[in-house]
Design a protein around this motif. Sequence first.
Motif, PDB file in Angstrom:
ATOM      1  N   UNK A   1       0.867  -1.177   0.000  1.00 19.45           N
ATOM      2  CA  UNK A   1       0.000   0.000   0.000  1.00 19.45           C
ATOM      3  C   UNK A   1       0.901   1.224   0.000  1.00 19.45           C
ATOM      4  N   UNK A   2       0.443   2.290  -0.656  1.00 19.30           N
ATOM      5  CA  UNK A   2       1.268   3.495  -0.761  1.00 19.30           C
ATOM      6  C   UNK A   2       0.399   4.681  -1.133  1.00 19.30           C
ATOM      7  N   UNK A   3       0.828   5.866  -0.711  1.00 25.27           N
ATOM      8  CA  UNK A   3       0.242   7.106  -1.204  1.00 25.27           C
ATOM      9  C   UNK A   3       0.892   7.439  -2.547  1.00 25.27           C
ATOM     10  N   UNK A   4       0.199   8.229  -3.355  1.00 23.58           N
ATOM     11  CA  UNK A   4       0.816   8.680  -4.593  1.00 23.58           C
ATOM     12  C   UNK A   4       0.303  10.071  -4.951  1.00 23.58           C
ATOM     13  N   UNK A   5       1.123  10.774  -5.705  1.00 15.68           N
ATOM     14  CA  UNK A   5       0.755  12.068  -6.275  1.00 15.68           C
ATOM     15  C   UNK A   5       0.767  11.911  -7.784  1.00 15.68           C
ATOM     16  N   UNK A   6      -0.371  12.167  -8.404  1.00 15.09           N
ATOM     17  CA  UNK A   6      -0.500  12.060  -9.851  1.00 15.09           C
ATOM     18  C   UNK A   6      -0.321  13.440 -10.476  1.00 15.09           C
ATOM     19  N   UNK A   7       0.546  13.514 -11.484  1.00 17.06           N
ATOM     20  CA  UNK A   7       0.764  14.755 -12.227  1.00 17.06           C
ATOM     21  C   UNK A   7       0.468  14.492 -13.695  1.00 17.06           C
TER      22      UNK A   7
ATOM     23  N   UNK B   1      -2.688  18.180 -10.860  1.00 21.82           N
ATOM     24  CA  UNK B   1      -2.103  17.395  -9.772  1.00 21.82           C
ATOM     25  C   UNK B   1      -3.211  16.905  -8.852  1.00 21.82           C
ATOM     26  N   UNK B   2      -3.147  15.635  -8.480  1.00 18.94           N
ATOM     27  CA  UNK B   2      -4.111  15.054  -7.554  1.00 18.94           C
ATOM     28  C   UNK B   2      -3.400  14.011  -6.706  1.00 18.94           C
ATOM     29  N   UNK B   3      -3.974  13.711  -5.540  1.00 14.10           N
ATOM     30  CA  UNK B   3      -3.387  12.725  -4.644  1.00 14.10           C
ATOM     31  C   UNK B   3      -4.286  11.497  -4.551  1.00 14.10           C
ATOM     32  N   UNK B   4      -3.707  10.388  -4.108  1.00 10.67           N
ATOM     33  CA  UNK B   4      -4.491   9.180  -3.983  1.00 10.67           C
ATOM     34  C   UNK B   4      -3.761   8.115  -3.195  1.00 10.67           C
ATOM     35  N   UNK B   5      -4.345   6.924  -3.189  1.00  5.37           N
ATOM     36  CA  UNK B   5      -3.757   5.808  -2.445  1.00  5.37           C
ATOM     37  C   UNK B   5      -3.938   4.524  -3.256  1.00  5.37           C
ATOM     38  N   UNK B   6      -2.936   3.651  -3.144  1.00  7.76           N
ATOM     39  CA  UNK B   6      -2.910   2.379  -3.847  1.00  7.76           C
ATOM     40  C   UNK B   6      -2.808   1.238  -2.852  1.00  7.76           C
ATOM     41  N   UNK B   7      -3.581   0.158  -3.111  1.00  6.50           N
ATOM     42  CA  UNK B   7      -3.406  -1.123  -2.443  1.00  6.50           C
ATOM     43  C   UNK B   7      -3.196  -2.171  -3.521  1.00  6.50           C
ATOM     44  N   UNK B   8      -2.231  -3.057  -3.324  1.00  9.55           N
ATOM     45  CA  UNK B   8      -1.906  -4.056  -4.339  1.00  9.55           C
ATOM     46  C   UNK B   8      -1.678  -5.408  -3.680  1.00  9.55           C
TER      47      UNK B   8
ATOM     48  N   UNK C   1      -1.254 -11.732  -7.682  1.00 10.07           N
ATOM     49  CA  UNK C   1      -0.519 -11.242  -8.853  1.00 10.07           C
ATOM     50  C   UNK C   1      -1.159 -10.048  -9.550  1.00 10.07           C
ATOM     51  N   UNK C   2      -2.472  -9.798  -9.362  1.00 11.57           N
ATOM     52  CA  UNK C   2      -3.074  -8.754 -10.187  1.00 11.57           C
ATOM     53  C   UNK C   2      -4.253  -8.041  -9.535  1.00 11.57           C
ATOM     54  N   UNK C   3      -4.417  -8.153  -8.237  1.00 15.12           N
ATOM     55  CA  UNK C   3      -5.515  -7.433  -7.593  1.00 15.12           C
ATOM     56  C   UNK C   3      -5.006  -6.071  -7.115  1.00 15.12           C
ATOM     57  N   UNK C   4      -5.739  -5.021  -7.429  1.00 17.63           N
ATOM     58  CA  UNK C   4      -5.358  -3.704  -6.925  1.00 17.63           C
ATOM     59  C   UNK C   4      -6.588  -2.841  -6.708  1.00 17.63           C
TER      60      UNK C   4
ATOM     61  N   UNK D   1       4.098   9.625  -8.367  1.00 22.80           N
ATOM     62  CA  UNK D   1       5.191   9.557  -7.410  1.00 22.80           C
ATOM     63  C   UNK D   1       4.671   8.910  -6.126  1.00 22.80           C
ATOM     64  N   UNK D   2       5.336   7.835  -5.688  1.00 20.86           N
ATOM     65  CA  UNK D   2       4.856   7.039  -4.570  1.00 20.86           C
ATOM     66  C   UNK D   2       5.619   7.375  -3.285  1.00 20.86           C
ATOM     67  N   UNK D   3       4.882   7.445  -2.167  1.00 19.86           N
ATOM     68  CA  UNK D   3       5.476   7.705  -0.857  1.00 19.86           C
ATOM     69  C   UNK D   3       4.757   6.848   0.179  1.00 19.86           C
ATOM     70  N   UNK D   4       5.358   6.775   1.368  1.00 23.18           N
ATOM     71  CA  UNK D   4       4.745   6.082   2.520  1.00 23.18           C
ATOM     72  C   UNK D   4       4.355   4.648   2.181  1.00 23.18           C
ATOM     73  N   UNK D   5       5.180   3.981   1.424  1.00 21.22           N
ATOM     74  CA  UNK D   5       4.872   2.601   1.033  1.00 21.22           C
ATOM     75  C   UNK D   5       5.035   1.660   2.219  1.00 21.22           C
ATOM     76  N   UNK D   6       4.112   0.723   2.334  1.00 17.38           N
ATOM     77  CA  UNK D   6       4.152  -0.312   3.368  1.00 17.38           C
ATOM     78  C   UNK D   6       3.996  -1.659   2.679  1.00 17.38           C
TER      79      UNK D   6
END
Length: 225
Positions: A43-49, A60-67, A70-73, A194-199
């Motif tokens: 899981x990670x935060x991201x900034x989309x440009x 510019x917008x912000x969001x969050x990803x969970x992965x 092999x292919x669930x997100x 751009x990804x940050x705070x990845x866990x």
Amino acid sequence: MRFWRFVFATAFCGLAPAALRAADTNAVLDAWFAAQANVHTLSADFVKTRTLKTLVQPLVATGHLWFSPPNRFRWELGRPVQTIALRQADEMFVIYPRLKRAEHYPLGASAPREWRDAMSLLDAGFPRTRKEFDSQFQIQSLTETNGTWLVALQPRSAAARQVMPELRVSLTTSDFSLARTEMVFVDGSRMQNDFTNAVANAVLDEGLFQWKPPADFKVTEPFAK
């Protein structure tokens, strides 16, 4: 197409003077795949440009990803959430909560080939095997700058190249974690995450990857005949 603008936002700068030798490229890529084998969830935060020729300033917008391999997100864009892309093994939903609308995309063998090829672009930052990766992408260059490896890729699929001729994936040199993805579209526009705070390897709620349309949602299937 609003769907493509969001999907390719979710899932792909800086250049060094010269690419590495082929042997060095293979060593870096092998280390990347080895590191990916140890990622069971992410899981990670991201900034989309989003950079468009018609706009002076990028969007510019912000969001969050969970992965979950092999292919669930699950990609959530905006705060509060404006758009959700939810992928399971054989289907994908793009959900617009505020509009109470969703789009459903089957991913099985009956789905259009160009759609399946385009979906493979979303996996560029999360490869599982070198063989699978090489079947989907051709490596254009590998460069190192400012503590990151920059891998420039070209889709092998002609249909995918008609949407996006180039992808760039940036990895940290310390542990090969995903730092950035950039997609270059045929019209010259670009999409960067751009990804940050990845866990890595945290236990994720299964509900993140499940969704049943509420009764008041309108669901369409753009590829339905």
